[in-house]
Design an enzyme around this catalytic site. Sequence first.
Site, PDB file in Angstrom:
ATOM      1  N   LYS A 268     -11.733   4.816   8.324  1.00 40.55           N
ATOM      2  CA  LYS A 268     -11.306   4.779   6.928  1.00 40.55           C
ATOM      3  C   LYS A 268     -12.543   4.705   6.034  1.00 40.55           C
ATOM      4  O   LYS A 268     -13.451   3.932   6.303  1.00 40.55           O
ATOM      5  CB  LYS A 268     -10.419   3.559   6.674  1.00 40.55           C
ATOM      6  CG  LYS A 268      -9.799   3.536   5.299  1.00 40.55           C
ATOM      7  CD  LYS A 268      -9.114   2.231   4.913  1.00 40.55           C
ATOM      8  CE  LYS A 268      -8.209   1.642   5.930  1.00 40.55           C
ATOM      9  NZ  LYS A 268      -7.564   0.402   5.471  1.00 40.55           N
TER      10      LYS A 268
ATOM     11  N   CYS B  95     -16.234  10.408  -7.510  1.00 42.19           N
ATOM     12  CA  CYS B  95     -15.674  11.655  -6.970  1.00 42.19           C
ATOM     13  C   CYS B  95     -14.257  11.427  -6.443  1.00 42.19           C
ATOM     14  O   CYS B  95     -13.999  10.443  -5.761  1.00 42.19           O
ATOM     15  CB  CYS B  95     -16.575  12.165  -5.838  1.00 42.19           C
ATOM     16  SG  CYS B  95     -15.943  13.624  -5.003  1.00 42.19           S
TER      17      CYS B  95
ATOM     18  N   CYS C 104     -12.703  14.520  -5.316  1.00 42.39           N
ATOM     19  CA  CYS C 104     -12.456  15.771  -4.592  1.00 42.39           C
ATOM     20  C   CYS C 104     -13.008  15.740  -3.169  1.00 42.39           C
ATOM     21  O   CYS C 104     -12.728  16.629  -2.386  1.00 42.39           O
ATOM     22  CB  CYS C 104     -13.055  16.963  -5.347  1.00 42.39           C
ATOM     23  SG  CYS C 104     -14.851  17.111  -5.232  1.00 42.39           S
TER      24      CYS C 104
ATOM     25  N   CYS D  23     -19.594  11.343  -8.294  1.00 47.97           N
ATOM     26  CA  CYS D  23     -19.381  12.761  -8.591  1.00 47.97           C
ATOM     27  C   CYS D  23     -20.732  13.443  -8.827  1.00 47.97           C
ATOM     28  O   CYS D  23     -21.586  12.910  -9.533  1.00 47.97           O
ATOM     29  CB  CYS D  23     -18.513  12.888  -9.845  1.00 47.97           C
ATOM     30  SG  CYS D  23     -18.320  14.585 -10.446  1.00 47.97           S
TER      31      CYS D  23
ATOM     32  N   HIS E  66     -16.828  19.350  -7.676  1.00 44.08           N
ATOM     33  CA  HIS E  66     -15.411  19.652  -7.897  1.00 44.08           C
ATOM     34  C   HIS E  66     -15.231  20.989  -8.620  1.00 44.08           C
ATOM     35  O   HIS E  66     -14.223  21.668  -8.419  1.00 44.08           O
ATOM     36  CB  HIS E  66     -14.728  18.520  -8.681  1.00 44.08           C
ATOM     37  CG  HIS E  66     -15.339  18.256 -10.018  1.00 44.08           C
ATOM     38  ND1 HIS E  66     -16.331  17.324 -10.217  1.00 44.08           N
ATOM     39  CD2 HIS E  66     -15.109  18.836 -11.207  1.00 44.08           C
ATOM     40  CE1 HIS E  66     -16.682  17.315 -11.488  1.00 44.08           C
ATOM     41  NE2 HIS E  66     -15.961  18.241 -12.110  1.00 44.08           N
TER      42      HIS E  66
HETATM   43  S1  FES Z   1     -14.867  14.900  -8.426  1.00 39.80           S
HETATM   44 FE1  FES Z   1     -15.851  15.330  -6.559  1.00 39.80          FE
HETATM   45  S2  FES Z   1     -17.764  16.066  -7.162  1.00 39.80           S
HETATM   46 FE2  FES Z   1     -16.769  15.624  -9.027  1.00 39.80          FE
END
Ligand code: FES
Length: 121
Positions: free
Chosen positions: A68, A85, A87, A96, A100
């Site tokens: 996890k 982040c 994504c 981030c 994304h």
């Molecule tokens: S939300 Fe993943 S790099 Fe920006």
Amino acid sequence: MSYQLPGLSALTKPGLLPGFRVSKDQLTTIVPIAVAAALSTYLLTRYFSGQSSPKSKVNPSINKDSPKVVHSFDIEDIGNKAVYCRCWRSKKFPYCDGAHAKHNEETGDNVGPLIIKKRND
Ligand code: FES
């Protein structure tokens, strides 16, 4: 004794390849086989790639050896602004790095970061 599937005899008729002349009888055999092969290939590719499957994984590469992935921060340590982040494509995960945008462009997805900032009173 030989047995042939119905319609396959059309494939052995002369004129199938030379000049690419195909009779209606041959076409009614070839088209369903080609469609079935293309559909099978497409579905198998989707299944084995894990893409577009309802059970596909969100995390493609981050800490895959861990059962996890969890990050914890004290609110006092965040400072005035932190961008996290969501994504799972960032090279600076959990922060981030803008990855994304490429992910969204390639997939048609619409993910973006979580931004936490102090209110300016
Ligand atoms: S939300 Fe993943 S790099 Fe920006």
